[in-house]
Design an enzyme around this catalytic site. Structure first.
Site, PDB file in Angstrom:
ATOM      1  N   TRP A 144       0.885  -1.324   0.057  1.00 55.19           N
ATOM      2  CA  TRP A 144      -0.023   0.132   0.009  1.00 55.19           C
ATOM      3  C   TRP A 144       1.110   1.273   0.028  1.00 55.19           C
ATOM      4  O   TRP A 144       0.384   2.345  -0.855  1.00 55.19           O
ATOM      5  CB  TRP A 144      -0.870  -0.062   1.158  1.00 55.19           C
ATOM      6  CG  TRP A 144      -1.652   1.274   1.237  1.00 55.19           C
ATOM      7  CD1 TRP A 144      -3.055   1.459   0.894  1.00 55.19           C
ATOM      8  CD2 TRP A 144      -1.576   2.680   1.832  1.00 55.19           C
ATOM      9  NE1 TRP A 144      -3.693   2.578   1.200  1.00 55.19           N
ATOM     10  CE2 TRP A 144      -2.602   3.191   1.565  1.00 55.19           C
ATOM     11  CE3 TRP A 144      -0.305   2.947   2.768  1.00 55.19           C
ATOM     12  CZ2 TRP A 144      -2.620   4.587   2.397  1.00 55.19           C
ATOM     13  CZ3 TRP A 144      -0.341   4.302   3.016  1.00 55.19           C
ATOM     14  CH2 TRP A 144      -1.725   4.936   2.950  1.00 55.19           C
ATOM     15  N   HIS A 163      -6.300  -3.349  -1.123  1.00 58.09           N
ATOM     16  CA  HIS A 163      -6.260  -3.391   0.465  1.00 58.09           C
ATOM     17  C   HIS A 163      -6.744  -2.330   1.151  1.00 58.09           C
ATOM     18  O   HIS A 163      -7.148  -2.171   2.321  1.00 58.09           O
ATOM     19  CB  HIS A 163      -5.178  -4.185   0.958  1.00 58.09           C
ATOM     20  CG  HIS A 163      -4.894  -5.520   0.433  1.00 58.09           C
ATOM     21  ND1 HIS A 163      -5.643  -6.758   0.678  1.00 58.09           N
ATOM     22  CD2 HIS A 163      -3.842  -5.868  -0.700  1.00 58.09           C
ATOM     23  CE1 HIS A 163      -4.976  -7.708   0.144  1.00 58.09           C
ATOM     24  NE2 HIS A 163      -3.957  -7.353  -0.733  1.00 58.09           N
ATOM     25  N   ASP A 164      -6.686  -1.271   0.316  1.00 60.42           N
ATOM     26  CA  ASP A 164      -7.340   0.129   0.848  1.00 60.42           C
ATOM     27  C   ASP A 164      -8.569   0.316   1.127  1.00 60.42           C
ATOM     28  O   ASP A 164      -9.618  -0.164   0.450  1.00 60.42           O
ATOM     29  CB  ASP A 164      -7.149   1.251  -0.151  1.00 60.42           C
ATOM     30  CG  ASP A 164      -7.060   2.533   0.354  1.00 60.42           C
ATOM     31  OD1 ASP A 164      -6.199   3.350   0.879  1.00 60.42           O
ATOM     32  OD2 ASP A 164      -8.354   3.028   0.533  1.00 60.42           O
ATOM     33  N   LEU A 165      -9.167   0.457   2.511  1.00 59.73           N
ATOM     34  CA  LEU A 165     -10.372   0.436   3.140  1.00 59.73           C
ATOM     35  C   LEU A 165     -11.355   1.472   2.258  1.00 59.73           C
ATOM     36  O   LEU A 165     -12.452   1.030   1.965  1.00 59.73           O
ATOM     37  CB  LEU A 165     -10.523   0.743   4.392  1.00 59.73           C
ATOM     38  CG  LEU A 165     -12.087   0.771   5.165  1.00 59.73           C
ATOM     39  CD1 LEU A 165     -12.665  -0.611   4.982  1.00 59.73           C
ATOM     40  CD2 LEU A 165     -11.569   1.124   6.727  1.00 59.73           C
ATOM     41  N   GLY A 166     -10.790   2.525   1.946  1.00 62.38           N
ATOM     42  CA  GLY A 166     -11.512   3.443   1.268  1.00 62.38           C
ATOM     43  C   GLY A 166     -11.826   3.136  -0.243  1.00 62.38           C
ATOM     44  O   GLY A 166     -12.963   3.397  -0.564  1.00 62.38           O
TER      45      GLY A 166
END
Length: 208
Positions: A144, A163-166
């Site tokens: 990331w 894998h970025d939550l946003g």
């Protein structure tokens, strides 16, 4: 061959491409408006990594305060790698960094001296995978973090941080899903967004 970076033309082409994919993308882009992806090209790759690590997992305001205090140790400038390594780790921690982040900052400085982190004149000739491989060899620097450098420092067009939550929340909103999508689903969906997955990511971050 030099890897292309973002330009107004690239952004215009990518937005038109994404809008044409389906009604969901068309509506999202109309809702968010024009893409204004800002590139921090004034920083070196080494400096960009330091800043990314400093801001990671913190609210922007808190990170800004900590990072400003950190830079004050070096007369409000980014420290050179050898200068950072010569600094007492306790002073770095007193800026507000955790033990883990302090160690990562020092490892980044060491990697810069060892030429693991490419200089500006070299990094523009490396592809995304080569850059990610080199940067993630540094303990504490994950995929990331490397992807953030690709997007916000180098302006690479086709980066998707699965894998970025946003990003996950944005895709959930885009497609009205009941649950957050798994990274594997984003990989599959992202195939349709190539070669403009960076711009797709920018819009997904703003979908909610």
């Amino acid at each position: 061959m030099v890897i292309k970076t973002l330009s107004d033309l690239h952004i215009k082409e990518s937005v038109e491409f994404l809008s044409s994919l389906d009604k969901d993308w068309e509506c999202l882009i109309k809702k968010v408006g024009p893409c204004h992806l800002k590139i921090s090209s004034e920083l070196s790759p080494y400096e960009s990594l330091l800043k990314t690590i400093a801001f990671q997992q913190l609210h922007a305001k808190a990170a800004e305060t900590i990072f400003k205090k950190f830079l004050s140790l070096f007369k409000d400038n980014f420290p050179k790698a050898d200068e950072l390594l010569e600094t007492n780790p306790m002073l770095i921690r007193q800026s507000g960094f955790s033990q883990t982040k302090t160690e990562t900052l020092l490892l980044i400085a060491k990697a810069s001296l060892n030429k693991i982190i490419p200089e500006e004149k070299e990094i523009i000739y490396l592809n995304d995978d080569e850059i990610i491989e080199r940067l993630t060899s540094i303990k504490g620097v994950g995929v990331w973090t490397a992807q953030m450098l690709l997007i916000f420092h180098l302006g690479r067009l086709d980066v998707l941080p699965i894998h970025d939550l946003g990003i996950q929340k944005g895709f959930q909103t885009l497609k009205s899903l009941d649950a957050l999508p798994k990274p594997k689903l984003l990989v599959i969906a992202g195939e349709a967004w190539k070669p403009y997955r960076t711009i797709a990511s920018w819009y997904l971050w703003r979908a909610n």
